[in-house]
Motif scaffolding. Structure first.
Motif, PDB file in Angstrom:
ATOM      1  N   ILE A  16      33.955  15.705  21.836  1.00  0.00           N
ATOM      2  CA  ILE A  16      34.314  17.114  22.040  1.00  0.00           C
ATOM      3  C   ILE A  16      35.200  17.593  20.885  1.00  0.00           C
ATOM      4  O   ILE A  16      35.035  18.715  20.387  1.00  0.00           O
ATOM      5  CB  ILE A  16      34.996  17.314  23.417  1.00  0.00           C
ATOM      6  CG1 ILE A  16      33.975  17.091  24.541  1.00  0.00           C
ATOM      7  CG2 ILE A  16      35.609  18.704  23.530  1.00  0.00           C
ATOM      8  CD1 ILE A  16      34.575  17.000  25.919  1.00  0.00           C
ATOM      9  N   TYR A  19      33.025  18.306  17.979  1.00  0.00           N
ATOM     10  CA  TYR A  19      32.283  19.558  18.187  1.00  0.00           C
ATOM     11  C   TYR A  19      33.185  20.765  17.907  1.00  0.00           C
ATOM     12  O   TYR A  19      32.790  21.706  17.206  1.00  0.00           O
ATOM     13  CB  TYR A  19      31.734  19.632  19.620  1.00  0.00           C
ATOM     14  CG  TYR A  19      30.929  20.884  19.840  1.00  0.00           C
ATOM     15  CD1 TYR A  19      29.568  20.911  19.547  1.00  0.00           C
ATOM     16  CD2 TYR A  19      31.529  22.059  20.283  1.00  0.00           C
ATOM     17  CE1 TYR A  19      28.830  22.072  19.696  1.00  0.00           C
ATOM     18  CE2 TYR A  19      30.800  23.220  20.438  1.00  0.00           C
ATOM     19  CZ  TYR A  19      29.449  23.214  20.145  1.00  0.00           C
ATOM     20  OH  TYR A  19      28.723  24.361  20.281  1.00  0.00           O
ATOM     21  N   LEU A 117      26.839  15.465  21.337  1.00  0.00           N
ATOM     22  CA  LEU A 117      27.691  15.606  22.530  1.00  0.00           C
ATOM     23  C   LEU A 117      26.863  15.708  23.813  1.00  0.00           C
ATOM     24  O   LEU A 117      27.046  14.924  24.748  1.00  0.00           O
ATOM     25  CB  LEU A 117      28.586  16.847  22.364  1.00  0.00           C
ATOM     26  CG  LEU A 117      29.442  17.247  23.566  1.00  0.00           C
ATOM     27  CD1 LEU A 117      30.375  16.119  23.977  1.00  0.00           C
ATOM     28  CD2 LEU A 117      30.251  18.502  23.253  1.00  0.00           C
ATOM     29  N   HIS A 121      26.030  12.955  26.917  1.00  0.00           N
ATOM     30  CA  HIS A 121      26.270  13.304  28.319  1.00  0.00           C
ATOM     31  C   HIS A 121      24.986  13.097  29.129  1.00  0.00           C
ATOM     32  O   HIS A 121      25.022  12.541  30.232  1.00  0.00           O
ATOM     33  CB  HIS A 121      26.755  14.753  28.440  1.00  0.00           C
ATOM     34  CG  HIS A 121      26.983  15.160  29.862  1.00  0.00           C
ATOM     35  ND1 HIS A 121      26.010  15.787  30.603  1.00  0.00           N
ATOM     36  CD2 HIS A 121      28.038  14.978  30.684  1.00  0.00           C
ATOM     37  CE1 HIS A 121      26.477  15.996  31.820  1.00  0.00           C
ATOM     38  NE2 HIS A 121      27.693  15.521  31.896  1.00  0.00           N
ATOM     39  N   ILE A 169      32.333  20.612  28.975  1.00  0.00           N
ATOM     40  CA  ILE A 169      31.311  20.990  27.980  1.00  0.00           C
ATOM     41  C   ILE A 169      30.808  22.409  28.246  1.00  0.00           C
ATOM     42  O   ILE A 169      30.643  23.210  27.317  1.00  0.00           O
ATOM     43  CB  ILE A 169      30.134  19.981  28.005  1.00  0.00           C
ATOM     44  CG1 ILE A 169      30.592  18.621  27.464  1.00  0.00           C
ATOM     45  CG2 ILE A 169      28.947  20.497  27.188  1.00  0.00           C
ATOM     46  CD1 ILE A 169      29.526  17.530  27.559  1.00  0.00           C
ATOM     47  N   VAL A 173      31.458  24.561  25.040  1.00  0.00           N
ATOM     48  CA  VAL A 173      30.249  24.688  24.209  1.00  0.00           C
ATOM     49  C   VAL A 173      29.486  25.969  24.527  1.00  0.00           C
ATOM     50  O   VAL A 173      28.969  26.617  23.616  1.00  0.00           O
ATOM     51  CB  VAL A 173      29.340  23.451  24.402  1.00  0.00           C
ATOM     52  CG1 VAL A 173      28.021  23.607  23.649  1.00  0.00           C
ATOM     53  CG2 VAL A 173      30.059  22.186  23.947  1.00  0.00           C
TER      54      VAL A 173
END
Lengths: 204, 119
Positions: A16, A19, A117, A121, A169, A173
């Motif tokens: 994370i 990202y 990422l 997951h 996320i 994201v």
């Protein structure tokens, strides 16, 4: 299990962090496609809702097993695995769509960090689904009874962890807008109606 | 639950009873409804221009509240041995440390420039 989850926190923390550090860099370098052109909030909201509800079915499965109701336990384990599979199907569809739009693993920083990422997951969810289906198989063979609830509880802790990672996320994201998001010209009203329709279509 | 929480014989005095308290199925459903409502609010405020200035902090607060509800109730951390909460919190703190360290590493030159200006 808690030690493993703590170490997995660090694993996802690193992904994370990467990202977030590279967030927006693709736009700066002019290498599209960009997140705002690809990310579909209503669609992902339904996926997030599905995974959230799988946490409910997971605790219901454990509660059923702990009171000795094997039938309810099996039903909820199956429901959890099914919801996990639906989530994975949604992720596969999303990845395919992004790929067709021109985003690959090495296209730009967004592609690299996003696929890494969310891919890891998805791998965790896949392991969880296989684990749950294995427990369901064991239960159907008579090997998962009230006294064995620890086995299901450990699987449940893993499953809930996968859910909380997605909670993070989903916000970082998908929901936090990207810089060029403001350029969307679609009126609010139609976007809200579209959102409601997508959520209803996803549910029914 | 109690086996994952702790062995009863290892439990600190007075905590073993607490370790057996877990939500009922009705409470689980109520929490799931609450989580669904929070998710809906998260998505809804994304589309409201008037909230654009507070969107990011609002999303982080809502996301954190969902995180805490799942960890506390579905993962039973609220009801289990506090040592388990500390183990998990340690992982979270280290994850945050990784985030800050990575950020600092990537912005090393900017940080050095800023410190130079301050001095």
């Amino acid at each position: 299990m808690w030690m493993f989850l703590a170490s997995d926190c660090m694993f996802f923390g690193a992904l994370i962090a990467t990202y977030m550090i590279y967030r927006g860099r693709s736009e700066a370098m002019g290498a599209g496609p960009y997140p705002s052109e690809l990310i579909d909030i209503p669609y992902t909201s339904v996926s997030a809702f599905v995974l959230l509800m799988s946490s409910l079915t997971m605790v219901l499965a454990l509660a059923g097993l702990q009171r000795g109701d094997l039938r309810a336990s099996r039903l909820w384990i199956f429901a959890t695995a099914a919801l996990g599979t639906i989530f994975l199907g949604g992720q596969y569809f999303e990845f395919t769509e992004f790929y067709h739009e021109g985003l690959g693993l090495t296209t730009n920083m967004f592609g690299t960090t996003f696929f890494t990422l969310t891919g890891f997951h998805g791998l965790h969810v896949t392991i969880g689904v296989v684990w749950l289906l294995t427990l369901l198989f064991v239960s159907l063979r008579g090997g998962l009874k009230k006294d064995d609830s620890l086995d299901l509880e450990i699987a449940g802790l893993y499953w809930h962890f996968v859910d909380i990672v997605w909670i993070v996320i989903f916000t970082l994201v998908y929901l936090i807008p990207y810089d060029d998001m403001a350029s969307e010209s679609e009126p609010h009203a139609s976007r809200v109606v579209g959102l409601a329709q997508s959520m209803l279509n996803g549910l029914f | 639950m109690s086996y994952v929480s702790m062995n009863v014989k290892d439990a600190p005095h007075g905590e073993d009873d607490e370790a057996h308290e877990h939500p009922s199925e009705r409470q689980y459903i109520k929490i799931a409804i609450l989580l669904s409502v929070i998710t809906f609010v998260e998505v809804a405020i994304y589309y409201i221009d008037a909230l654009a200035s507070i969107l990011v902090p609002a999303l982080i607060v809502l996301s954190a509240s969902k995180f805490i509800f799942v960890v506390s109730y579905f993962m039973h951390l609220k009801f289990d041995d506090k040592r388990l909460a500390w183990i998990f919190a340690a992982g979270m703190i280290l994850a945050l440390g990784i985030f800050v360290s990575t950020w600092a590493l990537m912005h090393y030159h900017q940080i050095v420039d800023y410190v130079d200006r301050m001095l």
